[in-house]
Structure formats: C-alpha cells, structure tokens
Scaffold this motif. Structure first.
Motif, mmCIF file in Angstrom:
data_model
loop_
_atom_site.group_PDB
_atom_site.id
_atom_site.type_symbol
_atom_site.label_atom_id
_atom_site.label_comp_id
_atom_site.label_asym_id
_atom_site.label_seq_id
_atom_site.Cartn_x
_atom_site.Cartn_y
_atom_site.Cartn_z
ATOM 1 N N GLY A 135 -62.844 20.331 -0.968
ATOM 2 C CA GLY A 135 -63.225 18.940 -0.855
ATOM 3 C C GLY A 135 -61.960 17.989 -0.736
ATOM 4 O O GLY A 135 -60.570 18.496 -0.763
ATOM 5 N N VAL A 137 -60.420 17.152 1.950
ATOM 6 C CA VAL A 137 -59.561 17.611 3.308
ATOM 7 C C VAL A 137 -60.131 16.858 4.620
ATOM 8 O O VAL A 137 -61.174 16.426 4.597
ATOM 9 C CB VAL A 137 -59.749 19.389 3.477
ATOM 10 N N PRO A 138 -59.232 16.686 5.616
ATOM 11 C CA PRO A 138 -59.530 15.956 6.460
ATOM 12 C C PRO A 138 -60.494 16.711 7.456
ATOM 13 O O PRO A 138 -60.602 17.964 7.347
ATOM 14 C CB PRO A 138 -58.061 15.801 7.484
ATOM 15 N N ASP A 139 -60.996 15.863 8.479
ATOM 16 C CA ASP A 139 -62.240 16.740 9.485
ATOM 17 C C ASP A 139 -61.191 17.815 10.118
ATOM 18 O O ASP A 139 -59.998 17.640 10.365
ATOM 19 C CB ASP A 139 -62.571 15.478 10.469
ATOM 20 N N ALA A 140 -62.047 18.800 10.331
ATOM 21 C CA ALA A 140 -61.525 20.152 11.037
ATOM 22 C C ALA A 140 -60.719 19.518 12.586
ATOM 23 O O ALA A 140 -59.794 20.435 12.722
ATOM 24 C CB ALA A 140 -62.642 20.996 11.075
ATOM 25 N N ASN A 141 -61.375 18.864 13.096
ATOM 26 C CA ASN A 141 -60.772 18.430 14.324
ATOM 27 C C ASN A 141 -59.719 17.197 14.464
ATOM 28 O O ASN A 141 -59.088 17.027 15.406
ATOM 29 C CB ASN A 141 -61.700 18.088 15.282
ATOM 30 N N ILE A 143 -56.517 17.318 13.249
ATOM 31 C CA ILE A 143 -55.161 17.816 13.553
ATOM 32 C C ILE A 143 -55.278 18.739 14.730
ATOM 33 O O ILE A 143 -55.865 20.018 14.457
ATOM 34 C CB ILE A 143 -54.489 18.401 12.606
ATOM 35 N N PRO A 144 -55.140 18.599 16.176
ATOM 36 C CA PRO A 144 -55.160 19.626 17.300
ATOM 37 C C PRO A 144 -54.370 20.590 16.961
ATOM 38 O O PRO A 144 -53.064 20.271 16.617
ATOM 39 C CB PRO A 144 -55.119 18.692 18.483
#
Lengths: 250, 228, 644
Positions: A135, A137-141, A143-144
């Motif tokens: 929980g 954590v930032p959205d998966a996208n 950090i490219p």
C-alpha cells in the motif's frame, strides 16, 4: 537404452557417503533425466531399498529446485538447461552416468543429492529487496523506466536460484547469484534508493556463508540454465566499490 | 576507519587489490619491455647501461620501483589468502568434473601460473636485480657518460647459457597464459565493463598477452645468438 | 449449517469500501501480541505473510520447499490482469469484473469478483514498487498484451516468466520481514493437521521434512495458502510437490470444500509421451493466435501417422481437418480453453489423434510462417519453440507441434466468505486454495491477480476484523487438542510405514490419476462417475492395505511425504466425483455429456444449480453432506456462451 548410474548416496549430513552403482534398462530417449531417476527409484522401492533423494518440483525449468552434477557438469551436458529439462536423447546406450550433489561448504549435503541452499535465502534476507510496505506506493506508471534498462533488469531477474553457478565455479563462488539480484535492483529506479546499503549487506552475508571469491573464469554463466551474464558480476563489483568508498556507513 | 578493513577483508575488496596490483604490473611490463628493447641496439650495450643507470638513480623511478615491489607483494599475498579461502569453500570435491566445458585452462590455473611466475621472478631478480643491488657488476667507461655499471655484460653472460634461454622462453609462455586471463579479468573485477569497450579490452588484452611475453622471449634468444 | 457469504449490502462498487470502513481494527500496539500462521509461500501466502508482518503481527510462514521462492506460482507464464486501462481501450474495473464473472460461467459471487477487479490496479503499483521488471514500451511505460476471454489489453507481463517475477517480489517482501524479525520462516515443513480449540483454528501440526520431527505451532489465526489440487490427476501442469494435504486436513477438521469438480483443462500442453511421464508442460495459450489446429480427416491416415509410416507433412491440404475453424467459424482457433480442450478430446476419441499414443492434435505454424516470415514467428514465440524442441526433440518451425489438453488449475477449494474466512472461525484460505473468485472456469492471467489480491489487499483488512475481538493470550500448545492432533499424525505415519505392501506410492497415484482423467476429466457422465467412485474407493482401500513406503519417519523420506499426500488425494478424488455427479448441468470446466446444447456446447441450468456446492466431511468413508450457498446476481444478466 540401458544405462549404468553411479550415484552419490549419503544418508544424512554426518554420514560419509559414497557412490553406488545401479543399472536401469529400457530407458526411452524421450524421458527427462528426472523421469529416468524416477524409474530408478521405482526399481529401488520394489527391491525394498531406499530411493535416491533429490530435489525437484516444477519440472519445467523455473523453480530452481533440481540440482544435479551430471557427468562432471552442473545440470549435465546441455547448455541453458536445468536438470529437469534435460532429456535422455542426449545420452548414449550403454553409457555410465555419474551423478553427484552440488559441492560447496555453503551447500551442505542433506541426503543423497539433496543439498541445503538456505544460504541463498539468507543472502536475500540481508538486503535483496526494496523496502516498501504494502500500500501507499505510487502509480505503476509514475516513474518511466527506459525499455533497455527494464529489459536488462529482467535478464538479471531471470535467475532461478538453483545454485548451478556455485556448483560449477572452481571456487564455489556465489557471485553470479548475488550480482544478479544486486543488478536487478540497482538498475531499476525503485531499487536505487537503497543500492549502497544493499550491496554492502549482501556481499557481507555472501562472505559469511563461506562462498569462495570470483576469479572470472566464466564457468557460472556457461553452466547457468538461464544464461545470467558476467555483466552482472562487473556491476556488483562497481556497486560495491562505489558503496564502500562513498556511502555514509562507516 | 573500520570500513577500510571491512572493505579489504571482503572477497570483493580483496579482488580489488589483486586487480589493481595486477593492472599496475601490466603497466610495469610495458615499461620493462620497452626499456629492455635497448638490448637490441648495436652499440655494445651503452644505451642499455645508460638506461640502467637512469632507472637506478632517478627519483621518480624510485617511487615507481617501490610501487612495483608493493604490487608484487600485494598480488602474491592477497591471492594466497583468496586461494586458501576458495579451497575452503569446497571441502569435498567432485569425483568427476569437466571444467574445460565451461572455462579456459588459464582462467582456472592462475594460481599455478602465478606460482611459476613467482619462482621465475626469484631467479630473474637473483640474476639481475640482486647483482645490481649488491654490486657484483663490472664497470664500464664510456667517453660521453663516464663510468657505469655494465649490466649489459651480465645479460650477455647469462643468456649465453642455453638452459637459461630455454627457461626464460618457457616462463614467458606461462606469463602469456597468465596475462591472457589476467588482463581482461582485472577490468572485470574493477567493474569496467561496457558493451562498447569490453570487446576492445578483450582484444587488446589478448594482443598484449601475446606480444609482450613474445618480445621478452626474443631477447634471450637474440642474445644467445649474438653471443655464439 | 447456514452458509453466510457476508457480502456487504449496498451497490456493487461501494461494497468493499464500505466493508473496509466497517471492519474492526486492531490497535498497532496490540498487533504485535498476536501470532498468525501462514501455510504456503506462493503468491498468496508470501504476500499475506509479508503484509501482515508489516502491519505488526507475528507471522510464522511454512513451506515444504527448501525456499519460499520455489512455490509453483513461479511457473505461471502469461501475465497478470489489472483494470488499469493504460491502453485507453475501454477497460474498467467493471469490465474486468464482468469478463471474470462471464468467463467463470456465472458460478462465482459478484461481490468477491468485483473486489478482485477493484484491487487489481493496486497490485501492479505494488509490484512495480518492489522492483518487479514488467515489460515496458519504448517510452518507459508499462506494456500490456491481450489474453483469452477479453477484448481489451489489460495483461501485464514479464516475458514468459510473470509468475516467477511476481513471486520473487513477494518473496523479497517476505525476506525483508524475516530480517525484521516479524516473520519466522519454517522451510521444508509440511502442515499435516489443523488444531482447533473451542471450535476456533488455533494452530497446526507440522512435520519437519529433514528431521522428521512432528511439531506443534500455536497461533491466533491460521491462513492456508497452499494452492490447488490438480495433482489428484497425477499428470498435470502442477509441480511434483503440489498437494492438497493442508486444505484436505482442514476439510477433515470441518472446513467445507466448495465446488471441487471445477477443474480447468488447458488445451495447449505437450502431449504425454509414455507411461513414465511425470508431469505435463504447458505451452502458452498465445500460440493459438498464429497456430492452426488440425487432425487428419480420416482414421486411416491418423493410424498411419501413429505407426510412423507417414508424417504430418505427407498429409495433403484437402485431407486435413481444421476442426476448430470448421466448427467455430467466428472464433476459430481462439475459442476459450474448455471448448478447445473438449474438441481435441473428441477428435482423438474418434481415432483421429496423432502421436504414437493417439492423444495429440497438430498445432501448425506453416501458414503463419509463410504469411509473416520465420523471423516474425521467431520473435513472437521463439522461446516457446525452443522449449518445445528441448522437450520433444522436434523442430516446430519445420513440423507441426503436437499438443494435447492437460489439467492446469482447480477453481474449487475451501469455502470462504467475503472475508476469506472458512466456516471455521480463525481459519482463512487464500489463492488457489479457496474457491472464491473464478466460478466454474478461470480466465487466463487471473490466477496471479487473485493470489496477490488476497494476500496483499484483502487479508490485511479482513483478518483484523476477527482478531480484534480475540484475547491475545498465547496459544497453549500443550492443550489436549494439540495432543490429540499430534497423536493422530503420528499414528497415520506409523500406519503408512507399517503396511509394507507391494505397490509403490507412485503406482497408486498413477492409477488414481487415470481414473480421474478418464471419468472426471474433460467430459463427464453419470454412469462413468458412478463407476469411478467405486474404483476410487476400492483403490483407497487397497492403498491402506498394500502400499509400500520405505525408510523411517525420523529422516528425510520423500516416499513417506508422497504417501501422506496421495492418501489425501484418494479421498479428495472421490469428493470431486461426488460433486461432479451431483451437478447435473455443464458449466465452465465441468462438462456433463448429458447436458449439452444441440451443437454440443455446455448447457447450464441456472434455475437449479446457480449455487456454490460446499461439502462437509462426516468421517472417513462416509458420505459428505452438501450445503448450498445460493448465488445472487444483481448486476449481470446470465447468458449462454456462444463462440460460433
């Protein structure tokens, strides 16, 4: 085909152990090596002898359980192939096959061909992770990650932790295993945060476990069922010096 | 300061010492082989003796000289420690092993090659360096330079002996094998690996491992021939 | 017994949010006073153990492998679904929910499935933060692919090793908690019984597989994440060690087993090559995107192929029957798993199968190679083709692959409510071990999603609701319940070792597998099931009289381990048959020959069978008792699937 098997038998860690010779007949070339061992074990069970113990589970080359030193090679003669994916068509009728457990101080024999590889777990426990809780954590996208870096991290992450690198290395070094994990996490932005303390702790644990040092023979990569590259070892060296000389850990 | 001892007591830290000292010795070999090239000069050894004089007196060279001693000792001591450690890492060996399927002979026998080279080094140093230091070297006088110690004559004397020449040539083969693995291995240990440069390093390393020992080997042969 | 699914009231999309607000919380300072047992360290178990430890609970994690990272989740190839809608192609939580309910042939709970779809998006975030190297596009963002049963691209993947990468992520999180002292890891330890005190799950009995020591472990709750039971068929794509023992022993203690007959058969596996075969290897379903499935039109030609007189290449185009394209013109080779599997069985039953065993059909890439070029096909499937060649020795670029269906996944499992708690208070089941989310058929790339949803995002909330009301007194492992359970296990082990019969454990297992595959496999009928039930009972009786287990109990003894697992399969197999027999309809992975449409498609009976069948154990060799949980559909309309 008919084969003679010279198999290492050892009742428990304190037993001295030794080779026993068995014959197996009518082996199909389509059998996997472990299925051939199953045939031997059925034969032994029927004869009232104890079957040969060996680690195995998924039998599709991914769980990393199987670990046999076959005819002087970790996982046998086929490149990029774990024991469970090795098939009998690579052997000849009448051949004598020598089967030994992995040999390393850090991998003590448990029984027959079963060795204790918990040293690998302890190395991961020493720092082979990213310290994030579930929980938050930032959205998966968010950090490219450049595709090339992601692919490289993936190829390091392909390691199945079977220990063939240790078994094949003349020094019983675990550098390929440790470096693959250090590389995967050092390459990705998510792992960069802890990269210095991670490599310091993992290398320290690797040494505590009693693995040998790397002399860059390349045997590990050559015998690795996943072909983990030597690139990783160069990277762990780099990471380690960088950490040791620039981190704040006195 | 415990981090320093920690670093250099780890396997990777020790390997760093081996690689760094090895690379320094590689550089040393370049200097050594180029200086010794003066042996080929047809001037009765004057240029060679002048070079010897320079090497024993120049202050900067003295620093390098000490660095070389330290490198040799570090290289030997640390590899011995690592080798003992590595032997302990596999107390029970394999009954059947085919390592040639996964690695080169030289990469697996660096210890053996290194030991042979170390033995050679003792002979080699005893022959020239020791004589130079203790001073059993005859003197020679040149018009331009005055009186110098005539190491050239020592070299001529040594390599007029066929057994010596053979010893040196064989030893250079061992050195070549040691370098064939050591050169690229040092870069790998230092972490200097890159898709663009590593192939170049490997080629240069191989060339170095062949050319430098070959040049060294030619010297005794050449001298043996001219002294016949 | 009244089964209460505890699905929260209110609109579908608000159920989980509301429920999370309504569950009781445990004060952070109190969490450290509770002990939780987690059995299994696959995706569900490892993620649950790590997440609960992060919250502060003291976790004991058990696995029978030498390392938690070897659990069979590792072998999942294809990917993991999530309703991220990163592709802007119309995906949404609701669509993922709908696809999953429909894919499961309307035999799962709306509330559970919606929650699964809802938390799917968090899973991807979590895994990326852990350093899972998902495939990415050149812009650096995550890539997706499409998968069977869905019209959107929502599958996240890491080449063909998604399971391995996700499991390692969870394993690393778990390892971190081991270092933090919040998880105590018990490897090479197998759970052999559940211990209940005053009707609540309070511990387990395990066997240390190295020393043979029988150990007691107490806790305030027990979580089973021990996987599915596909190995009841002997041959399956499961790992050799995958077993039902933890779940089955809990069942024997009173936990209900739900829908055990729902078994997924995967259509593209490498066929059995001989009686020595130990396991089956799956080839990714994606192969059917370009491969064409066929068999010879006539039995005679097939016969000649089987005898080795001719090969596939000798069969002329007009003599080939591309049966999927013929029967399902609109979906062709891309029909769902169960349809593809069943049709392969039919053509083989007609005597048109290829391979010496007669149990294989061709999957032909010749046309694809002609159309797109060998390089394109190699880029798409290179690693699969290599794997195929490694195993079979045949080169699929030149000769058609041979494939046959194999048991892959079991949708049934321990009955759980919305909180993932079984009917035994304090006993939870997660991942493939429970029955909850896939109904009668699981969609591709949904198993990983469910395992991680349960472990990371469901159990950390729902466990607190139970724990909050419990005293934190340490469990007394000298309680008579522990005594009794331990004694039972010791007796069972001595019994197995004392039989000293003639047949090996594998021999029994293989025979059980044959029975199950023949009568309770891809298609079933009442007559066959009745016959099979008798056969399984007889086999079980024989097992306890004539099994040969060598070695002793105080050492590493893999025959003993296997024997104890097969003993459970012999009971579970019968229950699967009973369940299959009682469900007089066809749905998803359960196909009853008596219940099919005129075109030979599965025919559901929503009026009579729209319920979860939960079975209660009543004693060895006694009939189990059926309990029904009616399925309520408020949001989706039940329709008959058609792929014509």
């Amino acid at each position: 085909m008919n084969l003679t098997l010279k198999v290492w038998r050892q009742k428990n860690p304190s037993d001295k152990g030794g080779f026993k010779t068995y014959k197996v007949n009518d082996i199909s070339e389509h059998m996997s090596f472990l299925e051939m061992m199953d045939v031997l074990n059925e034969q032994l069970a029927v004869a009232g002898e104890e079957p040969v113990h060996f680690d195995h589970d998924c039998r599709e080359g991914i769980c990393g359980s199987c670990s046999m030193y076959i005819n002087g090679r970790a996982h046998g003669p086929q490149k990029l192939t774990a024991t469970c994916q090795l098939h009998m068509r690579h052997f000849n009728d009448g051949e004598t096959i020598t089967i030994e457990p992995w040999r390393a101080r850090a991998f003590p024999v448990v029984k027959d061909l079963v060795v204790d590889r918990s040293a690998f777990d302890r190395i991961i426990q020493s720092g082979g992770y990213v310290s994030v809780n579930t929980g938050g954590v930032p959205d998966a996208n968010e950090i490219p990650v450049p595709k090339q870096i992601a692919d490289e991290a993936f190829s390091s992450a392909e390691c199945i932790s079977c220990g063939a690198c240790v078994a094949a290395c003349k020094n019983a070094s675990a550098m390929l295993f440790v470096s693959a994990k250090v590389s995967q996490l050092a390459l990705l932005p998510q792992g960069k945060v802890e990269r210095k303390s991670r490599v310091e702790r993992m290398v320290a644990q690797m040494d505590i476990e009693g693995f040998g040092s790397c002399t860059n023979t390349g045997a590990c990569t050559a015998e690795c069922p996943k072909g983990i590259s030597q690139e990783n070892i160069a990277r762990i060296n780099r990471e380690y010096y960088n950490a040791k000389f620039t981190s704040d850990n006195v | 300061m415990s981090w320093i001892t920690q670093t250099f007591s780890s396997t990777i830290g020790r390997k760093l010492l081996v690689a760094a000292s090895g690379l320094f010795l590689i550089i040393f070999l370049i200097g050594h082989v180029s200086g010794n090239f003066l042996l080929f000069k047809d001037d009765g050894g004057q240029a060679f003796n002048e070079y010897t004089q320079f090497m024993t007196t120049n202050q900067l060279v003295q620093v390098v000289r000490w660095l070389t001693y330290i490198s040799i000792l570090t290289h030997i001591i640390v590899t011995i420690i690592l080798t003992i450690h590595n032997k302990k890492a596999r107390p029970v060996g394999y009954a059947e092993a085919h390592p040639s399927a996964n690695s080169t002979w030289s990469s697996r026998n660096m210890g053996l090659l290194g030991t042979l080279i170390a033995v050679f080094l003792v002979i080699h140093l005893g022959n020239f360096w020791y004589k130079m230091k203790v001073g059993e070297v005859p003197l020679v006088t040149y018009e331009s330079e005055g009186t110098l110690r005539d190491l050239y004559s020592v070299v001529l004397f040594s390599f007029s002996n066929l057994w010596y020449v053979i010893l040196y040539v064989v030893m250079m083969i061992f050195l070549a094998l040691h370098l064939a693995h050591g050169f690229r291995s040092a870069f790998q240990t230092l972490g200097w690996r890159h898709k663009k440069y590593t192939p170049i390093i490997e080629k240069v390393g191989l060339a170095f491992a062949i050319i430098v020992p070959l040049l060294f080997a030619i010297m005794p042969v050449y001298i043996y021939i001219i002294t016949r | 017994m009244k089964l209460d699914s505890k699905i929260p009231e209110g609109p579908l999309a608000e159920k989980w949010t509301k429920h999370k607000f309504n569950v009781k919380l445990v004060n952070p300072a109190n969490k450290r006073k509770y002990e939780i047992i987690v059995v299994g360290t696959g995706l569900a178990g490892a993620s649950a153990a790590a997440s609960l430890a992060e919250l502060g609970y003291n976790v004991k994690a058990f696995c029978f492998h030498d390392s938690p990272r070897r659990a069979h989740s590792i072998a999942a190839q294809g990917g993991i679904n999530a309703a991220k809608n990163y592709q802007n192609d119309g995906d949404s939580v609701y669509r993922l929910f709908y696809d999953t309910i429909k894919g499961g042939d309307y035999r799962s709970r709306e509330g559970n499935v919606y929650r699964l779809a809802e938390v799917s998006v968090n899973i991807i975030d979590q895994c990326v933060a852990q350093g899972v190297p998902f495939a990415r596009e050149y812009g650096g963002l995550l890539d997706n692919r499409s998968f069977g049963g869905a019209q959107v691209s929502r599958t996240f993947y890491a080449k063909g090793q998604t399971g391995q990468q996700l499991l390692i992520g969870a394993y690393q999180a778990l390892s971190r908690q081991v270092t933090n002292g919040k998880v105590k890891l018990y490897t090479r330890s197998e759970m052999l019984d559940l211990v209940m005190i005053d009707g609540e799950a309070r511990g387990i009995i395990t066997r240390n597989l190295i020393t043979g020591k029988i150990e007691r472990h107490g806790a305030h709750a027990v979580i089973l994440a021990s996987g599915g039971y596909g190995n009841v068929f002997y041959l399956s794509t499961n790992a050799m060690g995958s077993n039902a023992t933890a779940a089955w022993r809990a069942h024997r203690r009173g936990a209900l087993m739900a829908n055990p007959c729902y078994t997924q058969i995967h259509p593209t596996c490498i066929p059995v090559s001989g009686s020595y075969q130990s396991k089956l290897t799956l080839m990714s379903e994606s192969l059917r995107n370009d491969g064409r499935v066929w068999v010879p039109k006539t039995k005679e030609l097939a016969e000649r192929i089987r005898k080795g007189e001719i090969t596939a290449l000798d069969i002329k185009e007009e003599d080939r029957d591309y049966y999927l394209e013929r029967r399902y013109p609109s979906f062709g080779n891309l029909v769902p798993r169960d349809v593809a599997s069943r049709n392969a069985k039919y053509v083989c039953d007609e005597g048109r199968g290829v391979a010496p065993t007669g149990l294989a059909v061709y999957l032909d890439f010749a046309d694809a190679i002609k159309r797109d070029g060998r390089d394109t096909i190699e880029a798409r499937y290179g690693n699969l083709f290599e794997m195929y060649e490694k195993i079979t020795g045949a080169n699929p670029y030149e000769v058609p692959m041979m494939i046959y269906p194999a048991v892959h996944y079991t949708m049934g499992g321990l009955w759980v409510d919305y909180n993932l708690m079984t009917n035994i208070p304090g006993l939870y089941a997660l991942g493939e071990a429970n029955f909850s989310d896939h109904g009668a058929n699981r969609l591709g790339a949904s198993a990983l999603m469910q395992g991680l949803a349960d472990g990371y995002f469901v159990i950390p909330y729902t466990l607190g609701d139970y724990i909050a009301g419990k005293p934190n007194t340490k469990t007394d492992i000298n309680h008579p319940a522990f005594e009794e359970a331990e004694k039972g296990i010791r007796d069972m082990i001595s019994k197995l070792l004392s039989i000293k019969g003639k047949r090996t454990v594998d021999d029994f297992h293989r025979e059980l597998g044959h029975i199950m595959w023949e009568y309770c496999g891809m298609s079933r009928n009442a007559e066959g099931l009745k016959k099979a039930r008798g056969m399984v009972r007889a086999l079980r009786e024989e097992f306890w009289k004539d099994v040969n287990v060598g070695g002793s109990s105080d050492e590493l003894n893999m025959s003993l381990e296997k024997a104890s697992r097969v003993a459970d399969f012999l009971e579970l197999g019968e229950l699967m048959i009973v369940d299959a027999l009682h469900r007089e309809e066809s749905c998803g992975g359960h196909f009853r020959e008596e219940y099919q449409t005129e075109e030979g498609e599965a025919l559901r009976n929503d009026d009579e069978f729209s319920y979860v069948a939960a079975w209660e154990f009543k004693g060895t060799n006694q009939d189990e008792v059926l309990h029904k949980e009616e399925l309520v559909f408020e949001n989706v309309k039940l329709t008959q699937r058609s792929y014509k």
